[in-house]
Motif scaffolding. Structure first.
Motif, PDB file in Angstrom:
ATOM      1  N   ILE A  12     -16.385 -47.577 -37.994  1.00 30.66           N
ATOM      2  CA  ILE A  12     -16.135 -46.759 -36.807  1.00 30.66           C
ATOM      3  C   ILE A  12     -17.447 -46.246 -36.225  1.00 30.66           C
ATOM      4  O   ILE A  12     -17.651 -46.285 -35.008  1.00 30.66           O
ATOM      5  CB  ILE A  12     -15.165 -45.606 -37.150  1.00 30.66           C
ATOM      6  N   ARG A  15     -19.137 -48.848 -34.152  1.00 30.62           N
ATOM      7  CA  ARG A  15     -18.570 -48.960 -32.801  1.00 30.62           C
ATOM      8  C   ARG A  15     -19.079 -47.836 -31.903  1.00 30.62           C
ATOM      9  O   ARG A  15     -19.352 -48.046 -30.731  1.00 30.62           O
ATOM     10  CB  ARG A  15     -17.050 -48.966 -32.870  1.00 30.62           C
ATOM     11  N   LEU A  31     -10.012 -40.330 -36.405  1.00 31.92           N
ATOM     12  CA  LEU A  31     -10.004 -41.764 -36.106  1.00 31.92           C
ATOM     13  C   LEU A  31      -9.619 -42.563 -37.350  1.00 31.92           C
ATOM     14  O   LEU A  31      -8.802 -43.490 -37.274  1.00 31.92           O
ATOM     15  CB  LEU A  31     -11.366 -42.212 -35.574  1.00 31.92           C
ATOM     16  N   TRP A 106      -9.916 -47.399 -31.854  1.00 35.56           N
ATOM     17  CA  TRP A 106     -11.180 -47.118 -31.195  1.00 35.56           C
ATOM     18  C   TRP A 106     -11.027 -47.176 -29.677  1.00 35.56           C
ATOM     19  O   TRP A 106     -11.458 -46.270 -28.968  1.00 35.56           O
ATOM     20  CB  TRP A 106     -12.269 -48.080 -31.670  1.00 35.56           C
ATOM     21  N   LYS A 110     -11.587 -43.462 -28.387  1.00 35.03           N
ATOM     22  CA  LYS A 110     -13.038 -43.255 -28.477  1.00 35.03           C
ATOM     23  C   LYS A 110     -13.546 -42.157 -27.563  1.00 35.03           C
ATOM     24  O   LYS A 110     -14.541 -41.504 -27.873  1.00 35.03           O
ATOM     25  CB  LYS A 110     -13.791 -44.563 -28.225  1.00 35.03           C
TER      26      LYS A 110
END
Length: 150
Positions: A12, A15, A31, A106, A110
């Motif tokens: 994560i 990303r 998340l 995500w 995000k």
């Protein structure tokens, strides 16, 4: 074999770095929770070797908390390291279901703040909410499977 929660955290965080999105420890916890909720719904068990605990601000993985606690409420600026000082990630090519869960969560969350994600995990219908109502210390896999807040 299930992944380490801190190693999955690195997927994560990677990303976040690629998309120039800042991730605080609280946001990372939420998340991870939603990645795991989606995975449990698809596969029936957690992709990690640790259960989420029921904390005041939502679901928390103790190992991830300990790893990133020094960042407090600030964005995380480094990856979790193993005992040899190396950062590892989960090889998503070996687990396409996990990869699609990470990618979905995500892309959906995000840009959602940590506070808003925390509020989401507190809604009636979440696994955290169910465990909190029972005064459990940890969120059961079945509660995650039945989570309607994703």
């Amino acid at each position: 074999m299930r992944a380490s929660a801190t190693v999955l955290s690195n997927n994560i965080l990677m990303r976040g770095k690629q998309d120039d999105e800042k991730i605080t420890p609280m946001k990372l916890q939420k998340l991870l929770y939603y990645v795991c909720v989606m995975y449990v719904k698809e596969v029936g068990h957690l992709p990690i070797s640790e259960h989420f605990e029921v904390w005041q601000y939502g679901p928390v993985l103790a190992s991830v908390y300990a790893e990133f606690k020094p960042f407090g409420a600030s964005p995380i600026t480094k990856y979790a390291l193993n005992a040899k000082g190396k950062a590892r990630i989960v090889d998503e090519s070996c687990n396409p279901v996990l990869s699609s869960c990470i990618e979905y969560v995500w892309s959906k969350f995000k840009r959602t703040s940590a506070v808003d994600l925390s509020k989401r995990t507190h809604q009636k219908g979440s696994g955290w909410y169910a465990a909190f109502q029972r005064n459990d210390d940890a969120i059961k896999t079945e509660d995650m499977k039945n989570d309607t807040t994703l």
